[in-house]
Design an enzyme around this catalytic site. Structure first.
Site, PDB file in Angstrom:
ATOM      1  CD  GLU A   1      26.337 -44.941  -8.994  1.00  0.00           C
ATOM      2  OE1 GLU A   1      25.648 -45.894  -8.586  1.00  0.00           O
ATOM      3  OE2 GLU A   1      27.425 -45.087  -9.579  1.00  0.00           O
TER       4      GLU A   1
ATOM      5  CG  MET B   1      19.313 -45.231   3.671  1.00  0.00           C
ATOM      6  SD  MET B   1      20.700 -45.193   4.795  1.00  0.00           S
ATOM      7  CE  MET B   1      20.529 -46.810   5.516  1.00  0.00           C
TER       8      MET B   1
ATOM      9  CD  GLN C   1      22.347 -33.351  -6.841  1.00  0.00           C
ATOM     10  OE1 GLN C   1      21.439 -32.608  -6.513  1.00  0.00           O
ATOM     11  NE2 GLN C   1      22.975 -34.108  -5.959  1.00  0.00           N
TER      12      GLN C   1
ATOM     13  CG  ASP D   1      19.934 -37.020  -5.441  1.00  0.00           C
ATOM     14  OD1 ASP D   1      18.785 -36.575  -5.388  1.00  0.00           O
ATOM     15  OD2 ASP D   1      20.514 -37.509  -4.445  1.00  0.00           O
TER      16      ASP D   1
ATOM     17  CG  HIS E   1      23.982 -37.691   3.662  1.00  0.00           C
ATOM     18  ND1 HIS E   1      22.815 -37.802   4.378  1.00  0.00           N
ATOM     19  CD2 HIS E   1      23.699 -36.891   2.609  1.00  0.00           C
ATOM     20  CE1 HIS E   1      21.860 -37.099   3.784  1.00  0.00           C
ATOM     21  NE2 HIS E   1      22.365 -36.545   2.697  1.00  0.00           N
TER      22      HIS E   1
END
Ligand code: AMP
Length: 298
Positions: free
Chosen positions: A166, A202, A171, A168, A55
């Protein structure tokens, strides 16, 4: 409800940076209007919290590209199925806000479900073809929830830039297409998957893994590595590459949901690789569902 809150960072970290925190969509929208009037570009990084380095890498991209950065923390109920982990999804709001503050975020948006989906909320955005396979096949309604919440976040924040991972990949592909199809006028920036030193992608859900389950989970990046190596050596046969992937996953007691090699743009299944392709894997280690992928580019 959280109102505006101001906090001053440790002076030697970031002089005079004060991150605002709000749970109120109207307050976020009003702040964004002021920024837009002043000619500032706004980048948003949507998250479900329990933040990790993946994140934070997206936050850094947002800080590099946008004048102002919004990060949202929202465990979006509409993207969870009835038997999924909505209730037990890991949370650490205080830790997350500290990380966002140190990373230089301007506004942390932490809405409640009732303010995102107030009484009478009736409109959803649903992808068609792109959402039907891969995770969409086993998580009906998931991408409908994702598209709807991303559209809400984009409007509330008036963002010019949207930063997604990337990790996901489906999505990312679906949201890119939604922005194009609906003329939302937002630039999508994709950040590469950040991994633990041993290769595990992660994920906030890694917290659920026991030591043994975590060791089994390493078969996922191992399978992706082996396929990437075979591909780099010139093998373009999807069936042979799939055989390598499934053989690797079979070395441990993972419950494999899917292994697919698809066209990297249309996400359609391939038999031979002639252009950018993606290998995507979803598997459970114990009861924890993990996903990962690797681009296979010529
Ligand atoms: P999440 O909180 O899991 O919904 O993820 C929020 C954003 O972070 C999404 O755009 C994810 O694709 C991205 N993300 C999650 N894990 C990683 C990772 N390991 N590396 C890079 N981005 C990630």
């Amino acid at each position: 409800m959280l109102g505006w809150s101001y906090s001053v960072d440790t002076p030697y970290l970031r002089l005079s940076h004060a991150m605002r925190t709000t749970s109120d969509p109207s307050q976020l929208h009003a702040w964004a209007s002021v920024q837009k009037d002043a000619g500032q570009t706004i980048a948003i990084v949507p998250t479900m919290g329990f933040l990790h380095e993946g994140h934070l890498s997206l936050i850094r991209l947002a800080c590099a590209r946008g004048d102002k950065v919004v990060a949202s923390i929202f465990v979006n109920p509409t993207q969870f199925g009835p038997n999924e982990d909505l209730e037990r999804y890991p949370r650490d709001l205080e830790g997350d806000l500290n990380k966002l503050r140190s990373a230089g975020v301007d506004v942390a948006f932490v809405p409640e479900p009732e303010s995102m989906y107030p009484d009478g909320f009736d409109t959803y955005i649903e992808p068609s073809t792109l959402g039907s396979d891969l995770c969409g096949a086993t998580r009906p309604g998931h991408f409908r929830g994702v598209c709807t919440v991303v559209a809400l976040l984009l409007r509330m924040s008036q963002a010019d830039l949207l930063v997604l991972g990337e990790k996901d990949y489906q999505q990312l592909t679906i949201v890119r297409r939604m922005i194009r199809d609906l003329w939302l006028g937002v630039e999508v920036i994709a950040g590469p998957t950040v991994r633990e030193p041993d290769g595990l992608a992660m994920s906030s859900r890694n917290k659920y893994l026991s030591q043994t389950e975590r060791a089994w989970a390493l078969a996922i990046p191992r399978a992706l590595d082996r396929v990437a190596t075979q591909f780099a050596q010139g093998d373009r046969s999807v069936s042979r590459l799939m055989h390598t992937a499934s053989g690797t996953l079979d070395e441990v007691p993972l419950d494999v949901e899917y292994i697919r090699i698809v066209d990297a743009e249309s996400l359609r299944p391939l038999t031979t690789i002639n252009g950018p392709a993606l290998i995507a894997i979803a598997a459970r280690s114990g009861s924890t569902r993990l996903i990962d992928n690797r681009l296979l580019d010529l």
